[in-house]
Design an enzyme around this catalytic site. Structure first.
Site, short mmCIF file in Angstrom:
data_model
loop_
_atom_site.label_atom_id
_atom_site.label_comp_id
_atom_site.label_asym_id
_atom_site.label_seq_id
_atom_site.Cartn_x
_atom_site.Cartn_y
_atom_site.Cartn_z
N MET A 13 4.64 7.21 -5.09
CA MET A 13 4.46 5.83 -5.41
C MET A 13 5.89 5.20 -5.35
SD MET A 13 1.58 4.87 -8.11
CE MET A 13 2.00 5.82 -9.46
N HIS A 14 5.95 4.06 -4.67
CA HIS A 14 7.49 3.33 -4.69
C HIS A 14 7.04 2.00 -4.28
CE1 HIS A 14 6.82 3.99 -0.60
NE2 HIS A 14 7.63 2.77 -0.11
N ARG A 15 5.86 1.39 -4.20
CA ARG A 15 5.69 -0.08 -3.77
C ARG A 15 5.77 -0.89 -4.98
NH1 ARG A 15 5.26 -0.55 1.41
NH2 ARG A 15 4.51 1.27 2.53
N ASP A 38 1.09 5.63 -1.85
CA ASP A 38 1.00 4.07 -1.54
C ASP A 38 1.86 4.26 -0.21
OD1 ASP A 38 3.74 4.25 -2.51
OD2 ASP A 38 3.34 2.76 -4.22
#
Length: 367
Positions: A211-213, A285
């Site tokens: 996850m990084h968004r 994501d």
């Protein structure tokens, strides 16, 4: 005999996987008397030397001929720096074609710069759209395709997007997916990460999480709720989480060690895809990861409201869940109680995309 010089632009780690098959195909053609030469231009948008060198070494990519050394900064700062430095390179040593891949900032910046100076542009992975203008990548895709001469696409959906935008059929080439070329070429070389035994991982007995968004990780409360849903929904199985620098900042702010969640550094290509191949499922994501899970037949849950790769949903193993923790809980319950759809591999995701691209470039550039 006339030769043509192609600039191959790489700015960030997703680009490295996409250029490797094209470089391999160009090298093969060169040994067979081909007339296409290339100059590998690393913009330095991803400036972690260790990670970059890991990817280049593992994927057999030669050292860049040029490194623009742009480094970190805001979207505008990086765009401006890439454009300024690439323009200087073209003025000093002009190429005959700028080939860009994907949708990172460097892709857009180099495409615009080349076209303004009169160098034609080829875009690999053209035409994909999420419809979500909140994503910087969506703006990059649209701007790049607006100045592209030749469009190399991964799906019929991308072809249709380009046709609706008024691009002529003679400029659209449905070639497949270079990321999948790289995956298939390396399936026999995937290797366990060093922490495999320490974490007690077993094939099919753990999850992979990426996850990084901003919509998922920037707001602490929402991020904590997603993590709680993952820990609860994975039913005691380990969740391996290679942590993006953006995500790490929020994790540090939360200040809590979450039971069952194993935080590790971003992984090199071969180790990361070993984890994905042997996981029970992937929660992500990312866009690119959904392509790899589709080909490997691994269940994939995407924490986004849209995707620019709809074929991973309609054909592959991916499902779009949105960002609601309750939707994630429900999907995890379904995985354990009912299993997951099997999926199939999209057309032309067969490992021969790089060769198709080079063959078409020869036809276009030596008419």
């Amino acid at each position: 005999m006339r030769t043509v010089l192609i600039d191959i632009i790489a700015g960030a780690r997703p680009n490295f996987m996409k250029i490797a098959p094209i470089i391999r195909a160009l090298d093969d053609r060169k040994s067979a008397g081909g007339r296409l030469r290339y100059r590998l231009v690393h913009t330095g948008q991803h400036y972690d030397a260790r990670m970059s060198s890991d990817f280049f070494e593992q994927l057999g990519i030669p050292s860049p001929d040029v490194n623009l050394e742009v480094g970190s900064g805001t979207q505008a700062e990086q765009t401006g720096a890439v454009m300024t430095r690439y323009e200087r390179l073209l003025i000093e040593a002009r190429s005959d074609l700028c080939l860009v891949v994907g949708d990172v900032t460097s892709t857009m910046a180099c495409a615009i710069t080349a076209q303004k100076i009169g160098v034609p542009v080829a875009h690999v992975e053209a035409g994909i759209r999420s419809g979500d203008w909140r994503m910087p990548e969506e703006i990059n895709r649209m701007a790049t395709d607006a100045v592209t001469n030749w469009f190399f696409t991964t799906s019929e959906t991308a072809n249709d997007n380009l046709r609706r935008a008024g691009v002529g059929e003679e400029r659209i080439f449905f070639v497949g997916n270079t990321m999948i070329d790289t995956l298939l070429a390396n399936m026999g070389r995937l290797r366990r990460p060093s922490f495999w035994q320490d974490l007690g991982l077993e094939s099919g007995g753990y999850f992979v999480l990426t996850m990084h968004r901003p919509s998922n990780v920037d707001e602490e409360r929402h991020f904590a709720q997603l993590l709680a849903a993952i820990v609860e929904g994975t039913r005691g199985l380990p969740a391996v989480f290679p942590v993006h620098p953006r995500t790490r900042k929020t994790l540090e702010a939360l200040g809590a060690k979450i039971q069952g969640l194993h935080l590790v550094d971003p992984q090199p290509y071969l180790e990361f895809n070993y984890l994905v191949r042997h996981a029970k499922a992937v929660i992500t994501d990312s866009g690119g990861v959904t392509e790899e899970t589709t080909v490997m037949g691994v269940p994939c849950m995407t924490l986004r409201d849209s995707t620019e790769r709809p074929e991973t949903v309609t054909i592959g193993t991916n499902e779009i869940l949105g960002t609601d923790p309750e939707a994630l809980r429900a999907a995890l319950d379904r995985l354990f109680s009912e299993g997951w759809k099997k999926g199939e591999i999209p057309e032309k995701w067969d490992g021969r995309t790089g060769a198709r691209i080079v063959g078409i470039l020869e036809s276009c550039l030596f008419r």
